[in-house]
Design a protein around this motif. Structure first.
Motif, PDB file in Angstrom:
ATOM      1  N   HIS A 276       0.701  -1.294  -0.520  1.00 35.75           N
ATOM      2  CA  HIS A 276       0.297   0.087   0.031  1.00 35.75           C
ATOM      3  C   HIS A 276       0.633   1.650  -0.105  1.00 35.75           C
ATOM      4  O   HIS A 276       0.601   2.529  -0.109  1.00 35.75           O
ATOM      5  N   GLY A 277       2.300   1.108  -0.471  1.00 36.35           N
ATOM      6  CA  GLY A 277       2.634   2.469   0.442  1.00 36.35           C
ATOM      7  C   GLY A 277       3.108   2.701   2.260  1.00 36.35           C
ATOM      8  O   GLY A 277       1.913   2.655   2.333  1.00 36.35           O
ATOM      9  N   LEU A 278       4.024   3.596   2.131  1.00 35.48           N
ATOM     10  CA  LEU A 278       4.033   4.496   3.539  1.00 35.48           C
ATOM     11  C   LEU A 278       2.912   4.935   3.756  1.00 35.48           C
ATOM     12  O   LEU A 278       2.238   5.507   4.411  1.00 35.48           O
ATOM     13  N   THR A 279       2.850   6.153   2.272  1.00 32.72           N
ATOM     14  CA  THR A 279       1.420   7.033   2.816  1.00 32.72           C
ATOM     15  C   THR A 279       0.203   6.035   2.659  1.00 32.72           C
ATOM     16  O   THR A 279       0.072   6.274   0.996  1.00 32.72           O
ATOM     17  N   SER A 280      -0.406   5.267   3.684  1.00 32.31           N
ATOM     18  CA  SER A 280      -1.716   4.780   3.147  1.00 32.31           C
ATOM     19  C   SER A 280      -2.697   4.526   4.319  1.00 32.31           C
ATOM     20  O   SER A 280      -1.354   4.426   5.752  1.00 32.31           O
ATOM     21  N   GLU A 281      -3.708   4.292   4.102  1.00 35.96           N
ATOM     22  CA  GLU A 281      -4.403   4.354   5.605  1.00 35.96           C
ATOM     23  C   GLU A 281      -4.281   2.509   6.210  1.00 35.96           C
ATOM     24  O   GLU A 281      -4.238   2.826   7.073  1.00 35.96           O
ATOM     25  N   PRO A 282      -4.083   2.263   5.328  1.00 35.39           N
ATOM     26  CA  PRO A 282      -3.898   0.421   5.937  1.00 35.39           C
ATOM     27  C   PRO A 282      -2.441   1.031   6.578  1.00 35.39           C
ATOM     28  O   PRO A 282      -2.469  -0.154   8.063  1.00 35.39           O
ATOM     29  N   VAL A 283      -1.456   0.619   6.536  1.00 34.66           N
ATOM     30  CA  VAL A 283      -0.383   1.632   7.412  1.00 34.66           C
ATOM     31  C   VAL A 283      -0.756   2.517   8.229  1.00 34.66           C
ATOM     32  O   VAL A 283      -0.205   2.171   9.849  1.00 34.66           O
TER      33      VAL A 283
ATOM     34  N   ASN B 244      -0.417   8.742  11.850  1.00 35.04           N
ATOM     35  CA  ASN B 244       0.038   8.712  11.062  1.00 35.04           C
ATOM     36  C   ASN B 244       0.571   8.823   9.993  1.00 35.04           C
ATOM     37  O   ASN B 244       1.527   9.160  10.637  1.00 35.04           O
ATOM     38  N   THR B 245       0.903   8.842   8.625  1.00 31.59           N
ATOM     39  CA  THR B 245       1.439   8.559   8.524  1.00 31.59           C
ATOM     40  C   THR B 245       1.194   9.638   6.955  1.00 31.59           C
ATOM     41  O   THR B 245       0.114   9.752   6.309  1.00 31.59           O
ATOM     42  N   GLY B 246       2.748   9.920   5.987  1.00 30.39           N
ATOM     43  CA  GLY B 246       2.411  11.292   5.184  1.00 30.39           C
ATOM     44  C   GLY B 246       3.339  12.032   4.678  1.00 30.39           C
ATOM     45  O   GLY B 246       4.534  11.257   5.087  1.00 30.39           O
TER      46      GLY B 246
ATOM     47  N   VAL C 216      -1.495  12.471   4.202  1.00 29.93           N
ATOM     48  CA  VAL C 216      -1.765  12.734   5.156  1.00 29.93           C
ATOM     49  C   VAL C 216      -2.860  11.460   6.047  1.00 29.93           C
ATOM     50  O   VAL C 216      -4.245  11.755   5.448  1.00 29.93           O
ATOM     51  N   CYS C 217      -1.963  10.233   5.613  1.00 30.36           N
ATOM     52  CA  CYS C 217      -3.739   9.190   6.457  1.00 30.36           C
ATOM     53  C   CYS C 217      -3.684   9.374   7.899  1.00 30.36           C
ATOM     54  O   CYS C 217      -1.931   9.362   8.450  1.00 30.36           O
TER      55      CYS C 217
END
Length: 170
Positions: free
Chosen positions: A74-81, A101-103, A119-120
């Motif tokens: 999903h990538g680092l900037t993702s809701e699953p992460v 948060n991750t973004g 930002v997720c």
């Protein structure tokens, strides 16, 4: 006279105290700013368990049990992460509510061309033996530090909303 940010932070701290909530955060792009902002409010320490700043995939895995497979898929900037970060924060600490948060705060877009300001977020609320979770993706305008501050404030502002929602659902 208090500024709007201070009033908002006081309201969040009061909500956490009034509902006997202990917060754990797992922050990537805000790098601890959520906890730092809340800590501006005298007495807020009683509702804080911990704040983890986890940038690298390895630290997300080590401290929060975020799966490398989830990151790769999903990538680092993702809701699953963000969701796995919030679950790690609530499961591995003495908290009954967590946010993550991750973004990409900037100045450049992410490795996968994720636009600056994306930002997720995730929130996890423990209710008895059940944990309810919520995720969102938002975009914030501004330079790096404006994005970080807006994201930190947004994450905190949503805590009461998602806590109330979890109480209604459980």
């Amino acid at each position: 006279m208090k500024d709007k940010a201070t009033e908002m932070l006081e309201g969040i701290a009061d909500y956490l105290k009034d509902n006997a909530l202990r917060l754990a955060t797992a922050e990537s792009c805000t790098a601890g700013l959520v906890v730092s902002e809340l800590a501006r409010i005298p007495g807020s320490g009683g509702c804080l368990d911990c704040g983890l700043a986890v940038y690298s995939p390895e630290s997300k895995n080590r401290y929060l049990n975020v799966s490398f497979e989830t990151i790769d898929q999903h990538g680092l900037t993702s809701e699953p992460v963000a969701l796995e970060m919030a679950m790690g924060a609530i499961d591995r600490n003495d908290a009954n509510i967590a946010l993550s948060n991750t973004g990409v705060a900037g100045p450049a877009s992410g490795d996968d061309d994720t636009p600056v300001g994306t930002v997720c977020f995730a929130w996890a609320v423990r209710r008895r033996d059940k944990t309810l979770t919520y995720t969102e993706t938002r975009h914030f305008d501004g330079d790096r530090n404006e994005v970080r501050l807006a994201a930190a404030h947004y994450a905190l502002q949503q805590l009461p909303r998602y806590h109330r929602k979890a109480m209604d659902e459980s």
